[in-house]
Design a protein around this motif. Structure first.
Motif, PDB file in Angstrom:
ATOM      1  N   LEU A   1    -158.868  27.197  29.827  1.00 39.33           N
ATOM      2  CA  LEU A   1    -158.958  28.188  28.761  1.00 39.33           C
ATOM      3  C   LEU A   1    -159.914  27.721  27.678  1.00 39.33           C
ATOM      4  N   ASN A   2    -160.697  28.629  27.131  1.00 41.07           N
ATOM      5  CA  ASN A   2    -161.567  28.257  26.014  1.00 41.07           C
ATOM      6  C   ASN A   2    -160.742  28.249  24.725  1.00 41.07           C
ATOM      7  N   PRO A   3    -161.259  27.694  23.632  1.00 40.10           N
ATOM      8  CA  PRO A   3    -160.478  27.575  22.397  1.00 40.10           C
ATOM      9  C   PRO A   3    -159.929  28.895  21.869  1.00 40.10           C
ATOM     10  N   LEU A   4    -160.718  29.968  21.960  1.00 44.55           N
ATOM     11  CA  LEU A   4    -160.264  31.259  21.452  1.00 44.55           C
ATOM     12  C   LEU A   4    -159.077  31.779  22.265  1.00 44.55           C
ATOM     13  N   GLU A   5    -159.162  31.644  23.606  1.00 40.52           N
ATOM     14  CA  GLU A   5    -158.072  32.091  24.473  1.00 40.52           C
ATOM     15  C   GLU A   5    -156.807  31.272  24.227  1.00 40.52           C
ATOM     16  N   ALA A   6    -156.985  29.957  24.087  1.00 43.39           N
ATOM     17  CA  ALA A   6    -155.832  29.090  23.829  1.00 43.39           C
ATOM     18  C   ALA A   6    -155.186  29.422  22.486  1.00 43.39           C
ATOM     19  N   THR A   7    -156.021  29.695  21.487  1.00 47.26           N
ATOM     20  CA  THR A   7    -155.486  30.051  20.162  1.00 47.26           C
ATOM     21  C   THR A   7    -154.705  31.347  20.220  1.00 47.26           C
ATOM     22  N   TYR A   8    -155.234  32.333  20.950  1.00 42.90           N
ATOM     23  CA  TYR A   8    -154.528  33.607  21.089  1.00 42.90           C
ATOM     24  C   TYR A   8    -153.160  33.401  21.733  1.00 42.90           C
TER      25      TYR A   8
ATOM     26  N   ALA B   1    -150.589  51.744  23.469  1.00 39.71           N
ATOM     27  CA  ALA B   1    -149.975  51.033  22.344  1.00 39.71           C
ATOM     28  C   ALA B   1    -151.008  50.845  21.232  1.00 39.71           C
ATOM     29  N   LEU B   2    -152.230  50.486  21.617  1.00 38.68           N
ATOM     30  CA  LEU B   2    -153.309  50.334  20.636  1.00 38.68           C
ATOM     31  C   LEU B   2    -153.680  51.691  20.035  1.00 38.68           C
ATOM     32  N   TYR B   3    -153.648  52.726  20.865  1.00 39.28           N
ATOM     33  CA  TYR B   3    -153.955  54.089  20.403  1.00 39.28           C
ATOM     34  C   TYR B   3    -152.898  54.546  19.396  1.00 39.28           C
TER      35      TYR B   3
ATOM     36  N   ALA C   1    -157.872  31.790  38.091  1.00 35.01           N
ATOM     37  CA  ALA C   1    -156.771  31.029  37.495  1.00 35.01           C
ATOM     38  C   ALA C   1    -156.758  31.217  35.978  1.00 35.01           C
ATOM     39  N   ARG C   2    -157.918  31.238  35.387  1.00 35.59           N
ATOM     40  CA  ARG C   2    -158.038  31.454  33.939  1.00 35.59           C
ATOM     41  C   ARG C   2    -157.508  32.836  33.553  1.00 35.59           C
ATOM     42  N   THR C   3    -157.914  33.858  34.315  1.00 37.36           N
ATOM     43  CA  THR C   3    -157.430  35.214  34.041  1.00 37.36           C
ATOM     44  C   THR C   3    -155.933  35.307  34.258  1.00 37.36           C
ATOM     45  N   PHE C   4    -155.452  34.647  35.306  1.00 36.64           N
ATOM     46  CA  PHE C   4    -154.021  34.673  35.599  1.00 36.64           C
ATOM     47  C   PHE C   4    -153.204  34.085  34.454  1.00 36.64           C
ATOM     48  N   LEU C   5    -153.651  32.977  33.910  1.00 39.04           N
ATOM     49  CA  LEU C   5    -152.906  32.354  32.813  1.00 39.04           C
ATOM     50  C   LEU C   5    -152.806  33.287  31.611  1.00 39.04           C
ATOM     51  N   ILE C   6    -153.909  33.939  31.284  1.00 39.22           N
ATOM     52  CA  ILE C   6    -153.904  34.861  30.137  1.00 39.22           C
ATOM     53  C   ILE C   6    -152.983  36.045  30.410  1.00 39.22           C
ATOM     54  N   LEU C   7    -153.109  36.650  31.594  1.00 36.89           N
ATOM     55  CA  LEU C   7    -152.319  37.837  31.912  1.00 36.89           C
ATOM     56  C   LEU C   7    -150.841  37.511  32.079  1.00 36.89           C
ATOM     57  N   SER C   8    -150.543  36.418  32.774  1.00 38.29           N
ATOM     58  CA  SER C   8    -149.141  36.105  33.044  1.00 38.29           C
ATOM     59  C   SER C   8    -148.398  35.695  31.779  1.00 38.29           C
ATOM     60  N   ILE C   9    -149.014  34.864  30.948  1.00 39.97           N
ATOM     61  CA  ILE C   9    -148.342  34.434  29.721  1.00 39.97           C
ATOM     62  C   ILE C   9    -148.139  35.622  28.787  1.00 39.97           C
ATOM     63  N   THR C  10    -149.191  36.424  28.617  1.00 43.45           N
ATOM     64  CA  THR C  10    -149.090  37.596  27.742  1.00 43.45           C
ATOM     65  C   THR C  10    -148.134  38.639  28.310  1.00 43.45           C
ATOM     66  N   GLY C  11    -148.308  38.948  29.604  1.00 42.69           N
ATOM     67  CA  GLY C  11    -147.467  39.956  30.236  1.00 42.69           C
ATOM     68  C   GLY C  11    -146.006  39.563  30.296  1.00 42.69           C
ATOM     69  N   HIS C  12    -145.744  38.299  30.588  1.00 42.07           N
ATOM     70  CA  HIS C  12    -144.360  37.842  30.639  1.00 42.07           C
ATOM     71  C   HIS C  12    -143.718  37.849  29.254  1.00 42.07           C
ATOM     72  N   TYR C  13    -144.474  37.449  28.255  1.00 45.60           N
ATOM     73  CA  TYR C  13    -143.897  37.478  26.904  1.00 45.60           C
ATOM     74  C   TYR C  13    -143.573  38.914  26.482  1.00 45.60           C
TER      75      TYR C  13
ATOM     76  N   THR D   1    -145.034  43.013  18.890  1.00 48.96           N
ATOM     77  CA  THR D   1    -145.085  42.411  20.213  1.00 48.96           C
ATOM     78  C   THR D   1    -145.958  43.225  21.155  1.00 48.96           C
ATOM     79  N   SER D   2    -145.754  44.531  21.147  1.00 51.80           N
ATOM     80  CA  SER D   2    -146.500  45.411  22.039  1.00 51.80           C
ATOM     81  C   SER D   2    -148.000  45.365  21.749  1.00 51.80           C
ATOM     82  N   VAL D   3    -148.371  45.474  20.490  1.00 51.98           N
ATOM     83  CA  VAL D   3    -149.786  45.517  20.124  1.00 51.98           C
ATOM     84  C   VAL D   3    -150.467  44.170  20.368  1.00 51.98           C
ATOM     85  N   TYR D   4    -149.791  43.071  19.998  1.00 56.39           N
ATOM     86  CA  TYR D   4    -150.395  41.746  20.196  1.00 56.39           C
ATOM     87  C   TYR D   4    -150.608  41.484  21.690  1.00 56.39           C
ATOM     88  N   CYS D   5    -149.601  41.815  22.505  1.00 55.01           N
ATOM     89  CA  CYS D   5    -149.730  41.583  23.937  1.00 55.01           C
ATOM     90  C   CYS D   5    -150.750  42.526  24.574  1.00 55.01           C
ATOM     91  N   ALA D   6    -150.889  43.734  24.028  1.00 56.21           N
ATOM     92  CA  ALA D   6    -151.860  44.687  24.564  1.00 56.21           C
ATOM     93  C   ALA D   6    -153.285  44.138  24.482  1.00 56.21           C
TER      94      ALA D   6
END
Length: 524
Positions: free
Chosen positions: A453-460, A284-286, A400-412, A492-497
């Motif tokens: 989550l750190n501030p950058l991850e939470a903002t994303y 998607a990024l490519y 747990a931190r990685t899971f939150l990022i992957l699950s929220i992004t992947g599910h969205y 959606t695809s690019v942001y989640c990628a």
């Protein structure tokens, strides 16, 4: 031994019954073309001889799953005839009577019994902290993360598929390896491969782990492999189980001389690099980079717009994507990228296995690596990484931190699967419910050490809110809606990628740097 689940199992059955009731409420919800796919498979396996199953092409939705799943459909068809026999007529394309809808929905709910049993077995592999209340117990949190998984709810019980049943087999196989019942684990995974071949992506993790930790029985004091400990008997037992499963599955078609035809259905490489909706992965990024370069090239008059492939400047969401500036990607190139992405993980568990926990981490990396670099990846394949990662998320703060990022992004990233207006509040509500539970429960479990989550991850992750508002409410009102209807999907695809790629990097770092000690997950 791992600590058994508490004597009071009422909370587990309450969660299981509660989610089953929710699934029943979704029976009349929107269903995708996958509903007709499985109705057609019910019809052809019931009405036609085995010799015609992989040749039948009345419907465009031909049988393209392995033989064991075809037999699964065959078994369901004998129950389906008591609901509505017309659904079992091959020529009745797009048949969806109320009785047909009821049966197919109930069949998915019933098949999820396998998932419920598997989750219970996974909970037995957790260390429980005595004295903690129910909401802080790893087993309770894991049950919520798996049984109430947002992705499974919308993909299976709205969109329509049987992923809960299949992931139940996978999770049960993983649990058996944590319980040192490796032959059972191998048998279950062999069955899974013959139900849906997408799980081939994680087969390298199984192969290396079983060879290293089952066929070799001892390590040197420094943890390195003791070559003399190799057990031929164990290798033969393992090979017998795997080969027997494949013989039962493919044997009839080999006897009929139809193996090439079956394989051509299972591996249709004539499809394009990306699915109709770009999965949020590296391609998607490519693709977006290629679009950006092509637009810039036209603006700077370095490229002739009349000579650019049409899809690169207009639709962009067709299956056959032609790159304008960057080199086009072949199936062989994606295979090479996928193998390169998982080789370090396989190398790691060969030299420092770290038991079943290391195997599980490698499995997640293989699943996510294949998602990131695979050919014609479906967005739903992200669940193959999210669900197993749930087990690690309840035993390690970093996981747990990685899971939150992957699950929220992947599910969205699954939101575009449900594009009807009436399903909009449902998917938003279920996503919020699962996300809030994940955040609060994991924060409670790892209360020491500050925010997960750190501030950058939470903002994303918070950036998904304005993205959804723009895609669902603002963009349809603009003049670009008719000219560039694909842009919301592309955004959606690019942001989640970006989020999925970040989670993949984090997982790799944790795999290559993790110690040989475990915290909550333990083996018998």
């Amino acid at each position: 031994m791992a600590a058994p689940m508490p004597n009071d199992h009422s909370w587990f059955f309450a969660l299981a019954l509660g989610v089953s009731f929710l699934k029943c409420l979704l029976i009349n919800a929107y269903h995708s073309t996958d509903f007709e796919v499985h109705r057609n498979w019910l019809a052809l396996t019931h009405s036609l001889p085995v010799s015609q199953w992989y040749y039948e092409a009345t419907s465009e939705w031909t049988l393209d799953y392995p033989p064991l799943f075809a037999w699964f459909e065959y078994g369901l068809s004998h129950i389906a005839q008591f609901f509505d026999k017309e659904m079992l007529v091959v020529q009745n394309l797009n048949y969806a009577s109320p009785a047909t809808v009821l049966f197919q929905r109930l069949s998915v709910i019933a098949a999820d019994v396998v998932l419920i049993h598997a989750v219970k077995e996974c909970c037995k592999c957790l260390r429980e902290d005595k004295g903690k209340d129910l909401l802080g117990k790893p087993s309770f949190i894991l049950t919520g993360l798996l049984l109430w998984n947002f992705g499974l709810l919308i993909v299976d019980h709205i969109h329509f598929q049987y992923n809960g049943f299949l992931f139940g087999v996978l999770l049960l196989s993983i649990a058996r390896h944590f319980q040192n019942r490796h032959l059972e684990g191998a048998l279950l995974f062999s069955i899974l491969l013959n139900l849906k071949h997408i799980y081939l992506y994680i087969a390298p993790a199984y192969g290396i782990f079983l060879l290293r930790c089952f066929c070799f029985t001892q390590n040197n004091p420094d943890g390195s492999l003791q070559w003399r400990s190799f057990s031929v008997l164990r290798l033969v037992a393992l090979g017998t189980i795997v080969l027997s499963t494949f013989a039962v599955s493919f044997g009839p078609f080999i006897a009929l001389g139809q193996l090439p035809q079956v394989l051509s259905r299972l591996f249709p490489f004539k499809r394009g690099l990306c699915h109709a909706y770009w999965a949020p992965n590296i391609w998607a990024l490519y693709n977006i980079a290629d679009k950006a370069f092509s637009i810039l090239g036209v603006k700077l008059k370095l490229l002739d717009i009349s000579k650019l492939p049409k899809a690169s400047m207009t639709g962009g969401l067709v299956q056959e994507f032609q790159h304008s500036v960057l080199p086009s990607v072949s199936p062989l190139a994606t295979l090479a990228c996928t193998l390169l992405s998982v080789l370090p993980a396989l190398f790691r568990i060969w030299h420092r296995p770290n038991g079943a926990r290391g195997f599980l981490r490698c499995l997640v990396v293989c699943a996510l690596g294949s998602f990131m670099f695979g050919w014609h990846v479906h967005e739903k394949a992200i669940l193959m990484a999210i669900l197993p990662l749930s087990l690690l998320a309840v035993e390690s703060r970093e996981d747990a931190r990685t899971f939150l990022i992957l699950s929220i992004t992947g599910h969205y990233s699954l939101f575009p699967l449900l594009f009807t207006t009436q399903e909009l509040p449902i998917k938003i509500f279920l996503m919020l419910l699962f996300t809030i539970f994940s955040l609060t429960s994991l924060k409670t479990l790892f209360s020491k050490g500050g925010a997960l989550l750190n501030p950058l991850e939470a903002t994303y992750l918070l950036g998904l809110i304005p993205l959804e508002l723009i895609c669902e409410f603002v963009y349809p009102l603009t003049v670009w809606q008719k000219t560039f209807p694909f842009l919301p999907l592309m955004f959606t695809s690019v942001y989640c990628a970006l989020g999925v790629a970040y989670a993949f990097i984090r997982l790799y770092i944790s795999l290559l740097t993790c110690s040989d000690t475990t915290k909550r997950l333990k083996t018998h």
